[in-house]
Design a protein around this motif. Structure first.
Motif, PDB file in Angstrom:
ATOM      1  N   VAL A 209      33.562  44.533  43.528  1.00 49.08           N
ATOM      2  CA  VAL A 209      32.128  44.539  43.836  1.00 49.08           C
ATOM      3  C   VAL A 209      31.253  44.609  42.582  1.00 49.08           C
ATOM      4  O   VAL A 209      30.307  43.816  42.439  1.00 49.08           O
ATOM      5  CB  VAL A 209      31.791  45.689  44.819  1.00 49.08           C
ATOM      6  N   PRO A 210      31.493  45.535  41.632  1.00 47.06           N
ATOM      7  CA  PRO A 210      30.612  45.584  40.454  1.00 47.06           C
ATOM      8  C   PRO A 210      30.594  44.273  39.660  1.00 47.06           C
ATOM      9  O   PRO A 210      29.536  43.872  39.146  1.00 47.06           O
ATOM     10  CB  PRO A 210      31.196  46.730  39.617  1.00 47.06           C
ATOM     11  N   LEU A 211      31.728  43.600  39.567  1.00 46.55           N
ATOM     12  CA  LEU A 211      31.762  42.320  38.849  1.00 46.55           C
ATOM     13  C   LEU A 211      30.975  41.254  39.592  1.00 46.55           C
ATOM     14  O   LEU A 211      30.297  40.421  38.976  1.00 46.55           O
ATOM     15  CB  LEU A 211      33.210  41.871  38.655  1.00 46.55           C
ATOM     16  N   LEU A 212      31.068  41.262  40.914  1.00 44.14           N
ATOM     17  CA  LEU A 212      30.289  40.319  41.721  1.00 44.14           C
ATOM     18  C   LEU A 212      28.800  40.593  41.585  1.00 44.14           C
ATOM     19  O   LEU A 212      27.988  39.666  41.440  1.00 44.14           O
ATOM     20  CB  LEU A 212      30.714  40.414  43.182  1.00 44.14           C
ATOM     21  N   GLU A 213      28.425  41.866  41.627  1.00 45.74           N
ATOM     22  CA  GLU A 213      27.007  42.231  41.549  1.00 45.74           C
ATOM     23  C   GLU A 213      26.394  41.828  40.206  1.00 45.74           C
ATOM     24  O   GLU A 213      25.225  41.432  40.149  1.00 45.74           O
ATOM     25  CB  GLU A 213      26.853  43.740  41.752  1.00 45.74           C
ATOM     26  N   GLU A 214      27.177  41.900  39.151  1.00 46.79           N
ATOM     27  CA  GLU A 214      26.668  41.536  37.828  1.00 46.79           C
ATOM     28  C   GLU A 214      26.839  40.050  37.524  1.00 46.79           C
ATOM     29  O   GLU A 214      26.442  39.584  36.454  1.00 46.79           O
ATOM     30  CB  GLU A 214      27.376  42.357  36.751  1.00 46.79           C
ATOM     31  N   GLY A 215      27.459  39.305  38.436  1.00 52.98           N
ATOM     32  CA  GLY A 215      27.655  37.878  38.215  1.00 52.98           C
ATOM     33  C   GLY A 215      28.764  37.552  37.243  1.00 52.98           C
ATOM     34  O   GLY A 215      28.817  36.442  36.697  1.00 52.98           O
ATOM     35  N   LEU A 216      29.698  38.483  37.024  1.00 53.52           N
ATOM     36  CA  LEU A 216      30.792  38.248  36.090  1.00 53.52           C
ATOM     37  C   LEU A 216      31.916  37.436  36.729  1.00 53.52           C
ATOM     38  O   LEU A 216      32.747  36.858  36.017  1.00 53.52           O
ATOM     39  CB  LEU A 216      31.344  39.577  35.556  1.00 53.52           C
ATOM     40  N   ILE A 217      31.996  37.430  38.055  1.00 54.58           N
ATOM     41  CA  ILE A 217      32.973  36.619  38.777  1.00 54.58           C
ATOM     42  C   ILE A 217      32.289  35.985  39.986  1.00 54.58           C
ATOM     43  O   ILE A 217      31.221  36.428  40.415  1.00 54.58           O
ATOM     44  CB  ILE A 217      34.196  37.442  39.260  1.00 54.58           C
ATOM     45  N   GLU A 218      32.933  34.953  40.534  1.00 56.46           N
ATOM     46  CA  GLU A 218      32.477  34.333  41.774  1.00 56.46           C
ATOM     47  C   GLU A 218      33.310  34.864  42.942  1.00 56.46           C
ATOM     48  O   GLU A 218      34.409  35.399  42.750  1.00 56.46           O
ATOM     49  CB  GLU A 218      32.619  32.807  41.673  1.00 56.46           C
ATOM     50  N   GLY A 219      32.805  34.684  44.146  1.00 56.10           N
ATOM     51  CA  GLY A 219      33.507  35.186  45.316  1.00 56.10           C
ATOM     52  C   GLY A 219      34.908  34.624  45.472  1.00 56.10           C
ATOM     53  O   GLY A 219      35.820  35.315  45.944  1.00 56.10           O
ATOM     54  N   ARG A 220      35.115  33.386  45.057  1.00 52.34           N
ATOM     55  CA  ARG A 220      36.434  32.770  45.219  1.00 52.34           C
ATOM     56  C   ARG A 220      37.497  33.441  44.354  1.00 52.34           C
ATOM     57  O   ARG A 220      38.694  33.321  44.613  1.00 52.34           O
ATOM     58  CB  ARG A 220      36.362  31.281  44.901  1.00 52.34           C
ATOM     59  N   TYR A 221      37.057  34.180  43.320  1.00 48.79           N
ATOM     60  CA  TYR A 221      38.006  34.886  42.460  1.00 48.79           C
ATOM     61  C   TYR A 221      38.762  35.943  43.265  1.00 48.79           C
ATOM     62  O   TYR A 221      39.986  36.076  43.153  1.00 48.79           O
ATOM     63  CB  TYR A 221      37.255  35.531  41.300  1.00 48.79           C
ATOM     64  N   VAL A 222      38.043  36.690  44.081  1.00 52.94           N
ATOM     65  CA  VAL A 222      38.662  37.738  44.902  1.00 52.94           C
ATOM     66  C   VAL A 222      39.597  37.102  45.927  1.00 52.94           C
ATOM     67  O   VAL A 222      40.710  37.590  46.157  1.00 52.94           O
ATOM     68  CB  VAL A 222      37.581  38.589  45.598  1.00 52.94           C
ATOM     69  N   ASP A 223      39.165  36.014  46.547  1.00 55.51           N
ATOM     70  CA  ASP A 223      40.026  35.329  47.522  1.00 55.51           C
ATOM     71  C   ASP A 223      41.317  34.844  46.872  1.00 55.51           C
ATOM     72  O   ASP A 223      42.395  34.911  47.481  1.00 55.51           O
ATOM     73  CB  ASP A 223      39.270  34.143  48.127  1.00 55.51           C
ATOM     74  N   ALA A 224      41.221  34.376  45.636  1.00 57.18           N
ATOM     75  CA  ALA A 224      42.412  33.893  44.929  1.00 57.18           C
ATOM     76  C   ALA A 224      43.387  35.033  44.660  1.00 57.18           C
ATOM     77  O   ALA A 224      44.614  34.864  44.764  1.00 57.18           O
ATOM     78  CB  ALA A 224      42.003  33.221  43.618  1.00 57.18           C
ATOM     79  N   ILE A 225      42.868  36.217  44.327  1.00 58.71           N
ATOM     80  CA  ILE A 225      43.736  37.374  44.104  1.00 58.71           C
ATOM     81  C   ILE A 225      44.493  37.719  45.380  1.00 58.71           C
ATOM     82  O   ILE A 225      45.726  37.902  45.375  1.00 58.71           O
ATOM     83  CB  ILE A 225      42.912  38.595  43.639  1.00 58.71           C
ATOM     84  N   LEU A 226      43.773  37.810  46.490  1.00 57.97           N
ATOM     85  CA  LEU A 226      44.406  38.186  47.760  1.00 57.97           C
ATOM     86  C   LEU A 226      45.453  37.159  48.174  1.00 57.97           C
ATOM     87  O   LEU A 226      46.551  37.513  48.632  1.00 57.97           O
ATOM     88  CB  LEU A 226      43.337  38.324  48.851  1.00 57.97           C
TER      89      LEU A 226
ATOM     90  N   TRP B  91      45.163  47.835  51.170  1.00 56.18           N
ATOM     91  CA  TRP B  91      45.105  47.292  49.813  1.00 56.18           C
ATOM     92  C   TRP B  91      44.095  46.168  49.671  1.00 56.18           C
ATOM     93  O   TRP B  91      43.474  46.002  48.606  1.00 56.18           O
ATOM     94  CB  TRP B  91      46.497  46.837  49.359  1.00 56.18           C
ATOM     95  N   ARG B  92      43.904  45.384  50.738  1.00 57.12           N
ATOM     96  CA  ARG B  92      42.922  44.299  50.670  1.00 57.12           C
ATOM     97  C   ARG B  92      41.520  44.854  50.456  1.00 57.12           C
ATOM     98  O   ARG B  92      40.753  44.357  49.623  1.00 57.12           O
ATOM     99  CB  ARG B  92      42.954  43.477  51.953  1.00 57.12           C
ATOM    100  N   ALA B  93      41.198  45.882  51.222  1.00 56.85           N
ATOM    101  CA  ALA B  93      39.878  46.500  51.081  1.00 56.85           C
ATOM    102  C   ALA B  93      39.727  47.128  49.696  1.00 56.85           C
ATOM    103  O   ALA B  93      38.640  47.096  49.101  1.00 56.85           O
ATOM    104  CB  ALA B  93      39.687  47.555  52.167  1.00 56.85           C
ATOM    105  N   ALA B  94      40.805  47.696  49.171  1.00 62.92           N
ATOM    106  CA  ALA B  94      40.749  48.302  47.840  1.00 62.92           C
ATOM    107  C   ALA B  94      40.443  47.251  46.767  1.00 62.92           C
ATOM    108  O   ALA B  94      39.643  47.484  45.859  1.00 62.92           O
ATOM    109  CB  ALA B  94      42.066  49.008  47.537  1.00 62.92           C
ATOM    110  N   VAL B  95      41.089  46.082  46.883  1.00 63.56           N
ATOM    111  CA  VAL B  95      40.838  45.005  45.920  1.00 63.56           C
ATOM    112  C   VAL B  95      39.395  44.524  46.019  1.00 63.56           C
ATOM    113  O   VAL B  95      38.708  44.337  44.994  1.00 63.56           O
ATOM    114  CB  VAL B  95      41.815  43.838  46.150  1.00 63.56           C
ATOM    115  N   ARG B  96      38.925  44.306  47.251  1.00 58.42           N
ATOM    116  CA  ARG B  96      37.539  43.830  47.419  1.00 58.42           C
ATOM    117  C   ARG B  96      36.543  44.851  46.883  1.00 58.42           C
ATOM    118  O   ARG B  96      35.541  44.495  46.249  1.00 58.42           O
ATOM    119  CB  ARG B  96      37.270  43.526  48.890  1.00 58.42           C
ATOM    120  N   THR B  97      36.804  46.132  47.095  1.00 60.46           N
ATOM    121  CA  THR B  97      35.912  47.180  46.599  1.00 60.46           C
ATOM    122  C   THR B  97      35.878  47.195  45.075  1.00 60.46           C
ATOM    123  O   THR B  97      34.813  47.331  44.460  1.00 60.46           O
ATOM    124  CB  THR B  97      36.359  48.552  47.126  1.00 60.46           C
TER     125      THR B  97
END
Length: 690
Positions: free
Chosen positions: A564-581, A555-561
């Protein structure tokens, strides 16, 4: 001690049962104001060495010895409630400023219950108080006095007079002021909009805004509109829009753009509490709302999941009030009466509110559950009203008995007027002017009236289909229901028929329509459902953010995957994904919303930059630890930047993922463009969709 506080103390000493709601209603002020009056009483009690006033099940309880307070009131008696000279001047000024035609001295004297000579003696002071705000008083021979000047200056003077009268507790003066609206209802509107817009008012500012709304309603009821105002940006303007949208609906008055701007100016200058911040857990509360509506719908046996207005209003309400400590609600006879008449709805909330209790970390009290139930009651009433004007025919080839059973089940959930029961071959003879909708248990051919096919057992899916059919009807079939989304549904297919590559043009048209409906005068134009023109699901979820048949080991890999599109477009920062996990690790798989579907998301302060969505279909489903909702095949990452931009798209996505036909189409999609086609098809047929 001011008069209202004195009156409260006298009544408590006499043993009169009192509640905050009762005192607020009697004096035409908010419960916050009454609490401030009680603080004044408590100070006097403390000076005498007595305990403060306490509460017992909502009632005020006077401490022993409160009668000792009475001699300190300097012999105040009922005569003190007559208008003092300064109050008389204020009342006369308010009457003149509110008038649309000349007022004679005799008329003023009659309204003030004084002699004409008294008014003549007060006249210079009356004119001076009016001139102080920039207005003028013209004396018209044989006609009387007429105030000349801008409406904004009139509002300013009326607000000052009303605030003084309410704060000092002067009932006779208050009764002479042109105030409108139910103060309890207006207070609820302001309270519910403070949280979503990040504007938490001090008690003084709250009373100022509430009093201004009463002045505004009173003036609009007399068709006295404010002149054009300069623009005000940011949270004050957004809050003013939402507040006046609900005021227009509740008080049945128009609220044009100039009114929004003037209220925004007032909000911009209001004093706010320190540490004033917008709630950051908005997406979580919105999903709590979604799950609550789903569970209560199951309990009631009525599907309310397609009611976007319920989702929008209830999520706004919960944003404002869901806190570790309960919020004080107005406890009124009207609310008690409504809840008593809808005990089934209250019981359903009480039975299925575990999702809310778990989120807030405490039990809900009776009024908290009651106010949630009120939003659901409003949704049920909308459902009845929506269908109440409709004349329906039933088509069934299984005999009269089956059609009668179908009619009985429909009447339990809709207020249809069932005008005919006929066989499928007879529908060709129906007159569209006599029948709005045909509900059939078999497919129909050659039917001149809009129709919907259901099963004889009437499942939840059938009720959704019926609701969708009602929403698709032409406005003439349901009088008075021409809405923004209906207009869009009529325009979009026209563009697609005549333009080879329509998406860019449609996006531009949609932006223009949003601007138009924001600028339209509330209450005089189309219904103010501006959420209907918020970004659609397919706008927040374009093909570039869709990934199909992606492998993920857990599930962790699924969330990170999915992120990815939001990160690539700059819609979120990396810490957003860490906060979800981290949040899932600490609180469990709250992001799994329905079988096979997860929506990773976090708070507004965790690294979101712009609103957006992604969709990932996993090549092999993975376990999230969500029990019967596992395994998960679809993972959609949400980025939210405020409480409203993403709301319509989120509503559509959650409904889509629960729909078997839509899920089957997603399963069959071979490329991202196929998924976009599914989204377009869903939004074209979704109840309330754009």
């Amino acid at each position: 001690m001011k008069r209202r506080s004195w009156d409260i103390a006298r009544r408590l000493a006499a043993g009169t049962p009192l509640t905050l709601a009762q005192l607020a209603r009697e004096n035409g002020v908010s419960e916050r104001t009454i609490r401030n009056d009680l603080k004044e009483v408590d100070r006097e009690l403390g000076r005498l060495g007595l305990a403060p006033v306490s509460f017992d099940h909502g009632r005020l309880v006077a401490p022993p010895g409160i009668v000792a307070l009475l001699p300190t009131l300097d012999g105040m008696d009922a005569q003190s409630y007559q208008l003092a000279p300064e109050e008389r001047v204020a009342a006369a000024a308010a009457l003149l400023v509110s008038a649309t035609s000349p007022v004679t001295l005799a008329e003023l004297a009659d309204r003030l219950a004084v002699s004409r000579n008294t008014v003549i003696n007060d006249l210079d002071a009356i004119k001076a108080s009016i001139a102080a705000v920039g207005l003028a008083v013209d004396s018209l021979p044989g006609k009387g006095l007429l105030v000349v000047g801008l409406e904004s200056l009139r509002r300013t003077l009326l607000l000052d007079i009303a605030l003084g009268a309410l704060q000092q507790g002067a009932p006779p003066l208050v009764s002479l002021l042109p105030l409108g609206g139910d103060p309890r209802m207006l207070a609820t509107i302001v309270t519910e909009q403070e949280g979503p817009h990040g504007i938490r008012l001090t008690d003084i500012s709250f009373d100022e805004v509430l009093t201004y709304l009463r002045v505004l309603v009173g003036r609009l009821e007399r068709a006295a509109f404010i002149e054009e105002q300069p623009p005000v940006d940011g949270a004050p303007f957004a809050m003013a829009q939402d507040v006046l949208r609900y005021v227009a609906q509740s008080c049945h008055v128009p609220c044009p753009e100039s009114e929004v701007r003037f209220l925004a100016w007032l909000l911009a200058g209001a004093r706010r509490l320190s540490g004033d911040e917008r709630r950051t857990d908005v997406p979580q509360i919105q999903l709590v709302t979604r799950k609550l509506v789903e569970r209560v719908s199951e309990e009631l046996g009525v599907d309310l999941n397609d009611d976007y207005e319920l989702f929008q209003n209830l999520s706004n309400h919960l944003e404002a009030v869901l806190r570790p400590e309960p919020v004080t609600y107005p406890d009124t006879d009207l609310i008690r009466e409504v809840l008593a008449e809808n005990d089934e709805v209250v019981a359903a909330v009480r039975k299925r509110d575990a999702i809310v209790r778990a989120y807030v970390g405490r039990p809900l009290d009776e009024l908290e559950e009651g106010y949630i139930a009120l939003h659901l009651c409003a949704a049920l009433e909308r459902r009845r009203l929506r269908s109440g004007t409709m004349r329906v025919a039933l088509a069934c080839n299984a005999g009269v008995g089956t059609s009668q059973l179908l009619a009985a089940k429909l009447r339990r959930h809709f207020n249809f007027s069932i005008v005919d029961e006929l066989g499928a071959h007879e529908v060709r003879l129906l007159d569209p002017s006599e029948v709005s909708l045909v509900i059939s248990t078999v497919p129909l051919e050659g039917c001149p009236v809009p129709s919907v096919v259901v099963t004889p057992l009437l499942t939840d899916e059938d009720f959704v289909r019926i609701g969708a059919a009602i929403d698709r009807l032409e406005p003439s079939s349901v009088p008075g229901d021409e809405t923004a989304q209906r207009l869009w549904r009529r325009l979009e297919p026209v563009v697609r028929r005549h333009v080879e590559a329509p998406d860019e043009l449609l996006d531009e048209l949609l932006r223009e329509l949003r601007g138009y409906f924001r600028d339209a005068e509330r209450g005089t134009g189309p219904r103010g459902d501006f959420g209907a023109l918020s970004p659609s699901l397919r706008q927040l979820l374009p093909a570039s953010r869709i990934r199909l048949d992606v492998a993920a080991r857990d599930w962790r890999a699924a969330v990170r995957t999915a992120a990815v599109p939001l990160l690539e477009e700059g819609l979120i920062e990396g810490r957003y994904v860490d906060a979800i996990l981290k949040n899932v690790d600490e609180n469990g798989p709250y992001i799994v919303l329905s079988p096979g579907f997860a929506l990773p998301h976090e708070g507004l302060d965790q690294g979101t930059v712009e609103a957006g969505l992604t969709l990932v279909r996993l090549s092999a489903p993975v376990e999230f630890g969500a029990d019967e909702l596992d395994p998960v095949r679809y993972v959609c990452c949400l980025s939210a930047v405020d409480h409203s931009t993403h709301l319509k798209a989120l509503f559509s996505l959650v409904n889509l993922m629960k729909d078997e036909r839509a899920r089957a189409a997603l399963d069959a999609a071979e490329k991202p463009e196929d998924v976009v086609a599914v989204l377009k098809d869903w939004e074209a047929r979704e109840p309330g969709g754009a």
